[in-house]
Design a protein around this motif. Structure first.
Motif, PDB file in Angstrom:
ATOM      1  N   LYS A 169      34.516  50.459  34.008  1.00 31.06           N
ATOM      2  CA  LYS A 169      35.398  50.339  32.845  1.00 31.06           C
ATOM      3  C   LYS A 169      36.452  49.254  33.032  1.00 31.06           C
ATOM      4  N   PHE A 170      36.895  49.034  34.275  1.00 28.70           N
ATOM      5  CA  PHE A 170      37.913  48.015  34.502  1.00 28.70           C
ATOM      6  C   PHE A 170      37.330  46.615  34.309  1.00 28.70           C
ATOM      7  N   SER A 171      36.100  46.412  34.770  1.00 28.18           N
ATOM      8  CA  SER A 171      35.432  45.131  34.533  1.00 28.18           C
ATOM      9  C   SER A 171      35.225  44.920  33.039  1.00 28.18           C
ATOM     10  N   ARG A 172      34.866  45.986  32.320  1.00 27.15           N
ATOM     11  CA  ARG A 172      34.669  45.872  30.874  1.00 27.15           C
ATOM     12  C   ARG A 172      35.979  45.501  30.178  1.00 27.15           C
ATOM     13  N   GLN A 173      37.076  46.119  30.619  1.00 27.72           N
ATOM     14  CA  GLN A 173      38.365  45.847  30.000  1.00 27.72           C
ATOM     15  C   GLN A 173      38.804  44.405  30.194  1.00 27.72           C
ATOM     16  N   ILE A 174      38.608  43.875  31.402  1.00 23.35           N
ATOM     17  CA  ILE A 174      39.067  42.509  31.639  1.00 23.35           C
ATOM     18  C   ILE A 174      38.179  41.501  30.919  1.00 23.35           C
ATOM     19  N   VAL A 175      36.882  41.785  30.796  1.00 27.82           N
ATOM     20  CA  VAL A 175      35.988  40.922  30.018  1.00 27.82           C
ATOM     21  C   VAL A 175      36.427  40.892  28.556  1.00 27.82           C
ATOM     22  N   GLU A 176      36.755  42.072  28.013  1.00 35.63           N
ATOM     23  CA  GLU A 176      37.212  42.137  26.616  1.00 35.63           C
ATOM     24  C   GLU A 176      38.531  41.392  26.439  1.00 35.63           C
ATOM     25  N   LEU A 177      39.434  41.525  27.402  1.00 38.54           N
ATOM     26  CA  LEU A 177      40.732  40.856  27.317  1.00 38.54           C
ATOM     27  C   LEU A 177      40.561  39.340  27.347  1.00 38.54           C
ATOM     28  N   LEU A 178      39.763  38.849  28.262  1.00 37.49           N
ATOM     29  CA  LEU A 178      39.544  37.406  28.352  1.00 37.49           C
ATOM     30  C   LEU A 178      38.857  36.887  27.087  1.00 37.49           C
ATOM     31  N   GLY A 179      37.972  37.710  26.524  1.00 32.30           N
ATOM     32  CA  GLY A 179      37.320  37.317  25.279  1.00 32.30           C
ATOM     33  C   GLY A 179      38.307  37.226  24.132  1.00 32.30           C
ATOM     34  N   GLU A 180      39.223  38.195  24.044  1.00 31.96           N
ATOM     35  CA  GLU A 180      40.250  38.183  23.001  1.00 31.96           C
ATOM     36  C   GLU A 180      41.108  36.924  23.095  1.00 31.96           C
ATOM     37  N   GLY A 220      44.988  38.504  40.235  1.00 34.63           N
ATOM     38  CA  GLY A 220      45.107  39.940  40.418  1.00 34.63           C
ATOM     39  C   GLY A 220      44.009  40.672  39.674  1.00 34.63           C
ATOM     40  N   GLY A 221      44.229  41.939  39.431  1.00 38.48           N
ATOM     41  CA  GLY A 221      43.255  42.770  38.741  1.00 38.48           C
ATOM     42  C   GLY A 221      43.626  42.987  37.293  1.00 38.48           C
ATOM     43  N   ILE A 222      43.038  44.010  36.679  1.00 33.44           N
ATOM     44  CA  ILE A 222      43.210  44.242  35.250  1.00 33.44           C
ATOM     45  C   ILE A 222      44.665  44.507  34.883  1.00 33.44           C
ATOM     46  N   ASP A 223      45.407  45.254  35.712  1.00 30.03           N
ATOM     47  CA  ASP A 223      46.804  45.559  35.378  1.00 30.03           C
ATOM     48  C   ASP A 223      47.652  44.293  35.357  1.00 30.03           C
ATOM     49  N   VAL A 224      47.435  43.412  36.323  1.00 28.41           N
ATOM     50  CA  VAL A 224      48.194  42.159  36.380  1.00 28.41           C
ATOM     51  C   VAL A 224      47.881  41.304  35.156  1.00 28.41           C
ATOM     52  N   VAL A 225      46.614  41.218  34.803  1.00 29.41           N
ATOM     53  CA  VAL A 225      46.225  40.375  33.668  1.00 29.41           C
ATOM     54  C   VAL A 225      46.764  40.953  32.361  1.00 29.41           C
ATOM     55  N   LYS A 226      46.787  42.287  32.245  1.00 31.06           N
ATOM     56  CA  LYS A 226      47.388  42.913  31.052  1.00 31.06           C
ATOM     57  C   LYS A 226      48.870  42.567  30.953  1.00 31.06           C
ATOM     58  N   ASP A 227      49.567  42.607  32.081  1.00 33.54           N
ATOM     59  CA  ASP A 227      50.990  42.248  32.072  1.00 33.54           C
ATOM     60  C   ASP A 227      51.174  40.787  31.667  1.00 33.54           C
ATOM     61  N   MET A 228      50.314  39.912  32.128  1.00 42.93           N
ATOM     62  CA  MET A 228      50.401  38.502  31.756  1.00 42.93           C
ATOM     63  C   MET A 228      50.149  38.318  30.270  1.00 42.93           C
ATOM     64  N   GLN A 229      49.200  39.093  29.731  1.00 43.92           N
ATOM     65  CA  GLN A 229      48.895  38.991  28.299  1.00 43.92           C
ATOM     66  C   GLN A 229      50.101  39.384  27.451  1.00 43.92           C
ATOM     67  N   ALA A 230      50.927  40.285  27.970  1.00 41.07           N
ATOM     68  CA  ALA A 230      52.100  40.754  27.224  1.00 41.07           C
ATOM     69  C   ALA A 230      53.269  39.764  27.268  1.00 41.07           C
ATOM     70  N   GLU A 231      53.188  38.768  28.136  1.00 38.66           N
ATOM     71  CA  GLU A 231      54.259  37.768  28.236  1.00 38.66           C
ATOM     72  C   GLU A 231      54.294  36.891  26.986  1.00 38.66           C
ATOM     73  N   ASP A 232      55.453  36.263  26.748  1.00 38.21           N
ATOM     74  CA  ASP A 232      55.592  35.349  25.606  1.00 38.21           C
ATOM     75  C   ASP A 232      54.681  34.134  25.768  1.00 38.21           C
ATOM     76  N   GLU A 233      54.559  33.680  27.005  1.00 37.30           N
ATOM     77  CA  GLU A 233      53.728  32.501  27.264  1.00 37.30           C
ATOM     78  C   GLU A 233      52.255  32.875  27.190  1.00 37.30           C
ATOM     79  N   SER A 234      51.475  32.005  26.569  1.00 35.95           N
ATOM     80  CA  SER A 234      50.045  32.261  26.421  1.00 35.95           C
ATOM     81  C   SER A 234      49.372  32.476  27.766  1.00 35.95           C
ATOM     82  N   LEU A 235      48.364  33.361  27.775  1.00 39.72           N
ATOM     83  CA  LEU A 235      47.592  33.582  28.990  1.00 39.72           C
ATOM     84  C   LEU A 235      46.901  32.296  29.423  1.00 39.72           C
ATOM     85  N   ALA A 236      46.461  31.491  28.451  1.00 43.09           N
ATOM     86  CA  ALA A 236      45.812  30.222  28.781  1.00 43.09           C
ATOM     87  C   ALA A 236      46.744  29.304  29.548  1.00 43.09           C
TER      88      ALA A 236
END
Length: 364
Positions: A169-180, A220-236
């Motif tokens: 499920k964690f791999s699925r979540q990060i794939v979905e996040l990167l796709g978004e 990092g892992g899924i939690d780190v990437v989720k935190d980055m997604q929540a930042e004002d600066e784009s994940l890209a």
């Protein structure tokens, strides 16, 4: 002891023949290419030495990858050398890509042990290496391999399964996040290689999967990437795939994103004065045409950059469209297409290659 000619089987030509061979006995399969010197030389010697030592306990099969497309496609062989370690019955135990002699020896030892009904395995150092040196050498080789893997794409995801079929499920979540976020990335299925799975935990000092890398550095892992997604600066931007240094007409920060595949291709074409889009890299070309191009460029003693199109399918397809050139390798100078191997060879033969590589500098 049997001779190597009796031990190493080079007559397998179909997937059915390979399946029949490994039905009742562990089998090691070595894919090589006539144009790839390490697989012809060093790794052939290693494979032959291991066959001489373990030929009574396992089958040894040596295949020229490009002459057995059915088998190569079935097992996802796109790199030479590649080694498959199949348990009795045909189950894949491990797969090694690259000239990793200590790794091959270790996997072969494990393969033999898997078919020995608990019999103790004997040491199998690489040819020419003492037993005391094999463990540190193997660690060094694994670290080199991991360093190449984490840098094989600008953003690299090590996950369970692949993006089309995540297996946790964690791999699925990060794939979905990167796709978004429309983040382009390469991926590696750690379930297919236990050595990478265990070694990367030590290499990165990160004990769980998935693991995301950008520009060769652990994010990092899924939690780190989720935190980055929540930042004002784009994940890209945070992953180094975009530039937020410009401003729009209102004075607000504007983002020049290099996520669109067309823009990424144009950016890559101009990344260096001379850049070769090829299969593999200059030290490990993965096709004969790329290997010849690298040799021609090195003969001219001109520095050149390279991009491995096997690491990014989007770039691989879009660049063919943009350049109106359907094959690889492709050589660019000052952002302009020069051509492929035939063109480079013609320029070399006519004596014009060095001037062409000098590009705009020669006309100043």
């Amino acid at each position: 002891m049997a001779t190597l000619a009796q031990v190493v089987d080079t007559g397998v030509s179909t997937a059915a023949q390979l399946e029949a061979l490994c039905a009742a006995k562990p089998t090691a399969v070595f894919f090589w290419a006539a144009w790839h010197e390490p697989s012809k030389g060093q790794m052939t010697q290693v494979f032959d030495a291991l066959a001489g030592q373990f030929g009574a306990q396992a089958n040894f099969v040596k295949l020229e990858a490009e002459t057995v497309p059915e088998i190569s496609a079935k097992h996802g062989v796109s790199v030479v050398p590649t080694f498959l370690f199949l348990k009795a019955g045909g189950e894949l135990m491990a797969k090694i890509e690259g000239a990793d002699a200590p790794g091959v020896a270790a996997k072969l030892q494990a393969l033999v042990a898997s078919g020995a009904q608990g019999a103790p395995a004997t040491s199998a150092p690489a040819a020419g290496a003492g037993s005391q040196a094999s463990e540190p050498d193997a660690a060094m080789s694994l670290n080199d391999r991991l360093a190449r893997l984490v840098s094989s794409a600008p953003v690299m995801l090590f996950m369970k399964g692949d993006p089309s079929n995540p297996r946790c499920k964690f791999s699925r979540q990060i794939v979905e996040l990167l796709g978004e976020e429309k983040i382009p990335y390469g991926s590696f299925d750690i379930l297919q290689d236990e050595e990478v799975r265990a070694g990367l935990k030590v290499y990165s000092d990160w004990q769980t999967y998935p693991q995301l890398y950008a520009q060769g550095e652990l994010i990092g892992g899924i939690d780190v990437v989720k935190d980055m997604q929540a930042e004002d600066e784009s994940l890209a931007v945070q992953l180094g795939l975009a530039d937020a240094t410009t401003t729009d007409s209102s004075g607000s920060a504007a983002m020049n994103v290099i996520v669109d595949v067309t823009q990424r291709c144009k950016h890559l074409m101009k990344r260096s004065k001379v850049i070769l889009f090829m299969k593999g890299n200059p030290d490990e070309p993965r096709c004969g045409f790329s290997r010849k191009c690298v040799a021609l460029l090195r003969e001219e003693k001109v520095a050149f950059d390279s991009f491995d199109i096997l690491t990014d399918e989007e770039v691989r397809q879009k660049l063919k469209e943009l350049s109106e050139w359907p094959t690889y390798p492709q050589l660019y100078v000052d952002g302009e297409l020069v051509g492929g191997l035939d063109v480079i060879q013609e320029l070399k033969d006519s004596g014009d290659l060095k001037e062409t590589l000098a590009g705009s500098e020669s006309s100043e």
